[in-house]
Scaffold this motif. Structure first.
Motif, PDB file in Angstrom:
ATOM      1  N   GLU A 251       0.846  -1.200   0.000  1.00  0.00           N
ATOM      2  CA  GLU A 251       0.000   0.000   0.000  1.00  0.00           C
ATOM      3  C   GLU A 251       0.875   1.241   0.000  1.00  0.00           C
TER       4      GLU A 251
ATOM      5  N   ARG B  29     -16.611   5.551  11.744  1.00  0.00           N
ATOM      6  CA  ARG B  29     -16.757   5.667  13.207  1.00  0.00           C
ATOM      7  C   ARG B  29     -17.570   6.903  13.566  1.00  0.00           C
TER       8      ARG B  29
ATOM      9  N   GLU C 145       1.403   5.305   0.871  1.00  0.00           N
ATOM     10  CA  GLU C 145       1.033   6.151   2.011  1.00  0.00           C
ATOM     11  C   GLU C 145      -0.342   6.783   1.770  1.00  0.00           C
TER      12      GLU C 145
ATOM     13  N   ARG D  72      -3.063   4.187   2.438  1.00  0.00           N
ATOM     14  CA  ARG D  72      -3.229   3.977   3.881  1.00  0.00           C
ATOM     15  C   ARG D  72      -3.992   5.139   4.500  1.00  0.00           C
ATOM     16  N   ALA D  73      -3.666   6.363   4.096  1.00  0.00           N
ATOM     17  CA  ALA D  73      -4.350   7.544   4.626  1.00  0.00           C
ATOM     18  C   ALA D  73      -5.824   7.529   4.226  1.00  0.00           C
ATOM     19  N   GLU D  74      -6.118   7.148   2.996  1.00  0.00           N
ATOM     20  CA  GLU D  74      -7.511   7.079   2.550  1.00  0.00           C
ATOM     21  C   GLU D  74      -8.284   6.014   3.334  1.00  0.00           C
ATOM     22  N   LYS D  75      -7.618   4.908   3.609  1.00  0.00           N
ATOM     23  CA  LYS D  75      -8.252   3.830   4.372  1.00  0.00           C
ATOM     24  C   LYS D  75      -8.550   4.304   5.802  1.00  0.00           C
ATOM     25  N   ARG D  76      -7.582   4.976   6.430  1.00  0.00           N
ATOM     26  CA  ARG D  76      -7.792   5.506   7.780  1.00  0.00           C
ATOM     27  C   ARG D  76      -8.909   6.549   7.781  1.00  0.00           C
ATOM     28  N   TYR D  77      -8.936   7.375   6.741  1.00  0.00           N
ATOM     29  CA  TYR D  77      -9.978   8.391   6.620  1.00  0.00           C
ATOM     30  C   TYR D  77     -11.359   7.730   6.524  1.00  0.00           C
TER      31      TYR D  77
ATOM     32  N   GLN E 208     -12.235   4.780   7.585  1.00  0.00           N
ATOM     33  CA  GLN E 208     -12.562   4.159   8.866  1.00  0.00           C
ATOM     34  C   GLN E 208     -13.015   5.211   9.879  1.00  0.00           C
ATOM     35  N   ALA E 209     -12.304   6.349   9.911  1.00  0.00           N
ATOM     36  CA  ALA E 209     -12.670   7.420  10.836  1.00  0.00           C
ATOM     37  C   ALA E 209     -14.054   7.973  10.489  1.00  0.00           C
TER      38      ALA E 209
END
Length: 100
Positions: A3, A19, A5, A8-13, A15-16
């Motif tokens: 992946e 939530r 960077e 990974r940032a898009e995936k974290r975004y 997920q956030a």
């Protein structure tokens, strides 16, 4: 393939964001439940008051007759307002206004 960077940032975004939406949904559900609870409590208090106060009983009758939605009025078709007992007259005490 590893992946990047950005991925990974898009995936974290994502997920956030999920939530946050879940938290908003839980809060909306909590508010609806609280609103319903308040309505039930006030409705019970109004029914109780109508049993003791004829003006409250008349107000309850007017509220029911003036419900805007037909389906809401139908819920009260076979329901009768509780008979109100007249409010007690104020106790007469000594005359304090100076007239005799």
């Amino acid at each position: 393939m590893a992946e990047t960077e950005l991925e990974r940032a898009e995936k974290r975004y994502a997920q956030a964001k999920a939530r946050l939406q879940a938290l908003k949904n839980r809060e909306a559900t909590r508010q609806r439940k609280l609103d319903t609870r308040r309505k039930v409590i006030l409705g019970g208090a109004l029914l109780d008051l109508a049993e003791r106060d004829s003006s409250a009983a008349a107000m309850l009758d007017r509220l029911i007759r003036n419900l805007a939605r037909e389906q809401d009025r139908k819920a009260f078709v076979d329901w009768a307002a509780p008979p109100a007992t007249p409010s007690p007259a104020p106790a007469s005490g000594p005359n304090t206004d100076g007239s005799d």
